[in-house]
Design an enzyme around this catalytic site. Structure first.
Site: not given
Length: 231
Positions: A33, A68-70, A92-94, A124, A128, A135
């Site tokens: 944070d 980049c977080t999914t 972007s996821s990847n 993965h 995960k 992706t």
């Protein structure tokens, strides 16, 4: 350029290590944070639950973001899109080059293989928590776009199910320490075409995120993708 790293997990730690080794960028914040941290760019490898606070901080301080977080939902995606009207964002996821080239490849060959059955398999590590991976979802989206948005997603299969020609199967495997494997398989009569990408190190994601951050310097507010970063 001063970088704020959002998140303190494995990927964020690898990103920190790569930036420190590269020496071109300076880390001005490394946290889950932000409070009073200042920087020229936010690179996010956190958790989707932390995105709202990060986005608000970004807009308030006019700091571009590489997200980049999914695992976020459509409501969160809408918030990201709205935020891109205030600050430039790469979503972007990847971020690795290979997966983004894979997106290009499957989008080009899918229209030529309309009569083939399409399946996506992603693997993965056992830590995960979200599935299917971001992706894998992106691979489905680029294929569906290439096929005039006529396809629909089937996540795994169970029980009695007659395969529809318009469906794309999505399968998630979790185990061991696999960084990330993604396969798109086109099944035809008497032939199979498989496009596969395997990640052997998480450093490729850090390198891609850094490339995306450098790309955003001087950009106008908007939502950018890795396709544009790598162009």
């Amino acid at each position: 350029m001063k970088v704020l790293i959002h998140g303190t997990g494995v990927m964020s730690s690898i990103l920190k290590e790569v930036i420190e080794k590269e020496g071109e960028l300076e880390i001005s914040g490394f946290a889950d944070d932000f409070t009073n941290e200042k920087g020229d760019m936010i690179i996010d490898f956190s958790h989707f639950s932390r995105l709202p606070a990060m986005i608000d901080y970004s807009i308030k301080n006019n700091i571009p973001m590489v997200i980049c977080t999914t695992g976020y939902d459509e409501t969160m995606l809408a918030k990201i899109v709205e935020a891109s009207t205030h600050v430039p964002i790469v979503l972007s996821s990847n971020t690795c080059i290979g997966i983004n080239l894979m997106n290009e490849i499957v989008s080009k060959i899918a229209p030529q293989l309309r009569n083939f059955d399409i399946e996506i398999i992603e693997t993965h590590h056992n830590r995960k928590v979200d599935s299917p991976s971001g992706t894998a979802k992106s691979l489905f989206n680029v294929i569906n776009d290439a096929l005039d948005n006529e396809m629909f997603l089937v996540s795994g299969r169970n029980g009695l199910h007659v395969r529809d020609k318009k469906e794309i199967g999505m399968h998630s495997v979790r185990g061991g320490s696999v960084v990330g494997d993604h396969s798109v398989i086109f099944y035809g009569d008497d032939e199979i075409i498989e496009i596969k990408h395997s990640s052997t190190s998480r450093r490729i994601f850090a390198n891609g995120a850094i490339k995306a951050a450098k790309f955003l310097v001087g950009k106008k507010p908007g939502l950018y993708r890795m396709k544009e970063v790598l162009a």
